[in-house]
Design a protein around this motif. Sequence first.
Motif, PDB file in Angstrom:
ATOM      1  N   GLU A 139      -0.967   4.079  -7.320  1.00  0.00           N
ATOM      2  CA  GLU A 139      -0.428   3.230  -6.978  1.00  0.00           C
ATOM      3  C   GLU A 139      -0.819   2.048  -6.627  1.00  0.00           C
ATOM      4  OE1 GLU A 139       3.438   5.234  -6.788  1.00  0.00           O
ATOM      5  OE2 GLU A 139       1.727   7.374  -6.319  1.00  0.00           O
ATOM      6  N   THR A 140      -1.362   2.014  -5.823  1.00  0.00           N
ATOM      7  CA  THR A 140      -2.123   0.580  -4.881  1.00  0.00           C
ATOM      8  C   THR A 140      -3.459  -0.303  -5.053  1.00  0.00           C
ATOM      9  OG1 THR A 140      -1.716   1.731  -2.715  1.00  0.00           O
ATOM     10  CG2 THR A 140      -2.631  -0.034  -2.672  1.00  0.00           C
ATOM     11  N   PRO A 141      -2.878  -1.418  -6.049  1.00  0.00           N
ATOM     12  CA  PRO A 141      -4.188  -2.110  -6.398  1.00  0.00           C
ATOM     13  C   PRO A 141      -4.989  -2.527  -5.765  1.00  0.00           C
ATOM     14  CG  PRO A 141      -1.380  -3.577  -6.970  1.00  0.00           C
ATOM     15  CD  PRO A 141      -1.635  -2.489  -5.754  1.00  0.00           C
ATOM     16  N   GLY A 142      -6.151  -2.784  -6.405  1.00  0.00           N
ATOM     17  CA  GLY A 142      -7.297  -3.327  -6.531  1.00  0.00           C
ATOM     18  C   GLY A 142      -8.177  -3.291  -6.863  1.00  0.00           C
ATOM     19  N   VAL A 143      -9.970  -3.365  -6.781  1.00  0.00           N
ATOM     20  CA  VAL A 143     -10.936  -3.313  -7.203  1.00  0.00           C
ATOM     21  C   VAL A 143     -11.312  -2.399  -6.585  1.00  0.00           C
ATOM     22  CG1 VAL A 143     -12.882  -3.987  -7.514  1.00  0.00           C
ATOM     23  CG2 VAL A 143     -11.122  -5.925  -7.059  1.00  0.00           C
ATOM     24  N   PRO A 144     -12.248  -1.074  -7.271  1.00  0.00           N
ATOM     25  CA  PRO A 144     -13.327   0.135  -7.160  1.00  0.00           C
ATOM     26  C   PRO A 144     -14.185  -0.522  -6.377  1.00  0.00           C
ATOM     27  CG  PRO A 144     -12.673  -0.106  -9.390  1.00  0.00           C
ATOM     28  CD  PRO A 144     -11.951  -1.423  -9.113  1.00  0.00           C
ATOM     29  N   PHE A 145     -14.840   0.404  -5.017  1.00  0.00           N
ATOM     30  CA  PHE A 145     -15.916   0.005  -4.749  1.00  0.00           C
ATOM     31  C   PHE A 145     -17.278   0.702  -5.667  1.00  0.00           C
ATOM     32  CE2 PHE A 145     -19.201   0.596  -2.506  1.00  0.00           C
ATOM     33  CZ  PHE A 145     -19.428  -0.134  -1.087  1.00  0.00           C
ATOM     34  N   GLY A 146     -17.522  -0.529  -5.604  1.00  0.00           N
ATOM     35  CA  GLY A 146     -19.041  -0.008  -6.516  1.00  0.00           C
ATOM     36  C   GLY A 146     -19.476  -2.139  -6.187  1.00  0.00           C
ATOM     37  N   GLN A 147     -20.705  -2.405  -7.208  1.00  0.00           N
ATOM     38  CA  GLN A 147     -21.230  -3.390  -7.407  1.00  0.00           C
ATOM     39  C   GLN A 147     -20.137  -4.625  -7.682  1.00  0.00           C
ATOM     40  OE1 GLN A 147     -24.215  -3.506  -5.939  1.00  0.00           O
ATOM     41  NE2 GLN A 147     -24.823  -6.317  -5.352  1.00  0.00           N
ATOM     42  N   ALA A 148     -19.371  -4.761  -8.245  1.00  0.00           N
ATOM     43  CA  ALA A 148     -18.074  -5.560  -8.715  1.00  0.00           C
ATOM     44  C   ALA A 148     -17.499  -6.208  -7.026  1.00  0.00           C
ATOM     45  CB  ALA A 148     -17.440  -5.539  -9.822  1.00  0.00           C
ATOM     46  N   LEU A 149     -17.836  -4.896  -6.200  1.00  0.00           N
ATOM     47  CA  LEU A 149     -16.366  -5.130  -5.494  1.00  0.00           C
ATOM     48  C   LEU A 149     -17.197  -5.833  -3.953  1.00  0.00           C
ATOM     49  CD1 LEU A 149     -13.714  -4.800  -3.680  1.00  0.00           C
ATOM     50  CD2 LEU A 149     -14.612  -2.735  -2.415  1.00  0.00           C
ATOM     51  N   PHE A 183      -1.001  10.897   3.175  1.00  0.00           N
ATOM     52  CA  PHE A 183      -2.202  10.860   2.283  1.00  0.00           C
ATOM     53  C   PHE A 183      -1.904   8.747   1.711  1.00  0.00           C
ATOM     54  CE2 PHE A 183      -2.745   9.524  -2.492  1.00  0.00           C
ATOM     55  CZ  PHE A 183      -3.877  10.584  -2.358  1.00  0.00           C
ATOM     56  N   VAL A 184      -3.044   8.476   2.343  1.00  0.00           N
ATOM     57  CA  VAL A 184      -2.955   7.345   1.590  1.00  0.00           C
ATOM     58  C   VAL A 184      -3.389   6.884   0.381  1.00  0.00           C
ATOM     59  CG1 VAL A 184      -3.729   5.012   2.432  1.00  0.00           C
ATOM     60  CG2 VAL A 184      -2.974   6.355   4.266  1.00  0.00           C
ATOM     61  N   ASP A 185      -2.765   6.146  -0.312  1.00  0.00           N
ATOM     62  CA  ASP A 185      -3.336   5.787  -1.552  1.00  0.00           C
ATOM     63  C   ASP A 185      -4.023   4.699  -1.882  1.00  0.00           C
ATOM     64  OD1 ASP A 185      -3.828   5.464  -4.299  1.00  0.00           O
ATOM     65  OD2 ASP A 185      -1.996   4.539  -4.558  1.00  0.00           O
ATOM     66  N   THR A 186      -5.609   4.173  -1.091  1.00  0.00           N
ATOM     67  CA  THR A 186      -6.311   3.013  -1.022  1.00  0.00           C
ATOM     68  C   THR A 186      -6.714   2.108  -1.809  1.00  0.00           C
ATOM     69  OG1 THR A 186      -8.510   4.085  -1.106  1.00  0.00           O
ATOM     70  CG2 THR A 186      -7.183   4.352   1.344  1.00  0.00           C
ATOM     71  N   ARG A 187      -6.881   1.370  -1.686  1.00  0.00           N
ATOM     72  CA  ARG A 187      -6.499  -0.187  -2.298  1.00  0.00           C
ATOM     73  C   ARG A 187      -8.180   0.413  -3.588  1.00  0.00           C
ATOM     74  NH1 ARG A 187      -4.189  -5.300   0.207  1.00  0.00           N
ATOM     75  NH2 ARG A 187      -4.120  -4.497   2.189  1.00  0.00           N
ATOM     76  N   GLY A 188      -7.967  -0.077  -4.851  1.00  0.00           N
ATOM     77  CA  GLY A 188      -8.764   0.494  -5.722  1.00  0.00           C
ATOM     78  C   GLY A 188      -8.932   1.218  -6.343  1.00  0.00           C
ATOM     79  N   ARG A 189      -8.727   2.480  -6.276  1.00  0.00           N
ATOM     80  CA  ARG A 189      -8.863   3.954  -6.216  1.00  0.00           C
ATOM     81  C   ARG A 189      -8.090   3.945  -7.959  1.00  0.00           C
ATOM     82  NH1 ARG A 189      -8.022   8.570  -4.589  1.00  0.00           N
ATOM     83  NH2 ARG A 189      -5.292   8.202  -4.444  1.00  0.00           N
ATOM     84  N   GLY A 190      -7.013   3.188  -8.137  1.00  0.00           N
ATOM     85  CA  GLY A 190      -6.669   3.496  -9.218  1.00  0.00           C
ATOM     86  C   GLY A 190      -5.804   4.284  -9.421  1.00  0.00           C
ATOM     87  N   VAL A 209       0.963  -1.093   0.068  1.00  0.00           N
ATOM     88  CA  VAL A 209      -0.313   0.080   0.916  1.00  0.00           C
ATOM     89  C   VAL A 209       1.036   0.921   0.446  1.00  0.00           C
ATOM     90  CG1 VAL A 209      -2.024   1.012   1.371  1.00  0.00           C
ATOM     91  CG2 VAL A 209      -1.911  -0.999   1.562  1.00  0.00           C
ATOM     92  N   VAL A 210       0.460   2.120  -0.934  1.00  0.00           N
ATOM     93  CA  VAL A 210       1.695   3.352  -0.895  1.00  0.00           C
ATOM     94  C   VAL A 210       0.928   4.183  -0.062  1.00  0.00           C
ATOM     95  CG1 VAL A 210       2.275   4.867  -2.996  1.00  0.00           C
ATOM     96  CG2 VAL A 210       2.389   2.397  -3.793  1.00  0.00           C
ATOM     97  N   THR A 211       1.670   4.679   0.540  1.00  0.00           N
ATOM     98  CA  THR A 211       1.478   5.943   0.865  1.00  0.00           C
ATOM     99  C   THR A 211       2.495   7.294   0.970  1.00  0.00           C
ATOM    100  OG1 THR A 211       2.392   6.133   2.911  1.00  0.00           O
ATOM    101  CG2 THR A 211       0.545   4.950   2.680  1.00  0.00           C
ATOM    102  N   TYR A 212       2.139   8.851   1.664  1.00  0.00           N
ATOM    103  CA  TYR A 212       3.683   9.905   0.902  1.00  0.00           C
ATOM    104  C   TYR A 212       2.749  10.705   2.837  1.00  0.00           C
ATOM    105  CZ  TYR A 212       3.718   8.806  -3.788  1.00  0.00           C
ATOM    106  OH  TYR A 212       4.218   8.223  -4.795  1.00  0.00           O
ATOM    107  N   LEU A 213       3.837  11.312   3.274  1.00  0.00           N
ATOM    108  CA  LEU A 213       4.228  11.619   3.902  1.00  0.00           C
ATOM    109  C   LEU A 213       4.416  13.185   3.813  1.00  0.00           C
ATOM    110  CD1 LEU A 213       3.927  12.078   7.282  1.00  0.00           C
ATOM    111  CD2 LEU A 213       6.044  10.372   7.486  1.00  0.00           C
ATOM    112  N   ALA A 214       4.631  14.191   4.811  1.00  0.00           N
ATOM    113  CA  ALA A 214       4.900  14.434   4.565  1.00  0.00           C
ATOM    114  C   ALA A 214       5.124  16.027   6.196  1.00  0.00           C
ATOM    115  CB  ALA A 214       4.485  16.133   3.866  1.00  0.00           C
TER     116      ALA A 214
END
Length: 300
Positions: free
Chosen positions: A125-135, A116-123, A73-78
């Motif tokens: 850098e972190t892989p995953g399925v977007p939130f929706g009916q399929a997920l 900043f947390v690049d959550t799963r499925g947002r499209g 899971v990719v994150t960015y910290l400042a």
Amino acid sequence: MRTRAIIILSAALVLTALLAGCSGTPAQSTYSVDDHGMLSVTCVPVTTSEDVIFANETYTKSKIILHTASGDVVTYLAAPDRPKAAVVYVPGAGETIAAHEGRMLQYANAGYAFLFVDTRGRGGETPGVPFGQALIQQDFAKFQSGEWPQYYLTICDLVNARQLLSARYSVPVYALGSSNGGRYAAIAAGVDPGVAGYVGISTSDWGVLDSVHEQGYTGDPVRFATSLEPGTYIGTIAPRPVWIFHNATDPIIPFGDGEALFEHAREPKTFIEFLGSHGINGDVDNRVLMQWAQIYATRG
């Protein structure tokens, strides 16, 4: 002889326990959902790797990868050297890290670490399925089989992100989320007592539970749908503070839906109508930082 035997037995038990602790078998994260649809998670701390992107006298910006058992899971910290508090920021769909460069600097200048947390499925850098009916369908199948749904993994990611900031800085850590991100952030704040408070922007329940009820489902489908809704958890955040921001003309998530989520929260809570349209913006940032300036005015 009996005393000696007891000593030997005790030593053997201690040795057995030590060997068990050094067996190399790592602890595993676990989750459960009670009869009321309330999710509980136990998230094993993750390993991380970090690359510094930029540093000056004001702040350091770095890319931190959380290495979880189910993928990176990719994150960015400042962050300034000694922040007064920290933020786990959960972005909405389509938000890019580039769009938050100025925001991260603003928070760092004000004395706050911003992750900043690049959550799963947002499209991103972190892989995953977007939130929706399929997920939802995929995750419900995993829920029934006792596997980890992606949705719950995301909550654990946010808990791990909070743990990272708490361990690094020993300061209060807030969960802040915009739009869809506000939904995940509300649940993370509800299940993780280590979160200092919650800020939700242009957010609400998903409406999944209402849909399941309308279709006449009972049992596990209702329990699972309940576990997805922020409204299930926001009332458990108290006595930690809750701030909800919404715009009266929001074209994506109706103002009334934001008010409905706010009604589920308990005191101390504040509902703020902000200037803008949908999602986090400069007006929200200024209001949040103004609130925190009053809380942390006496802190170095």
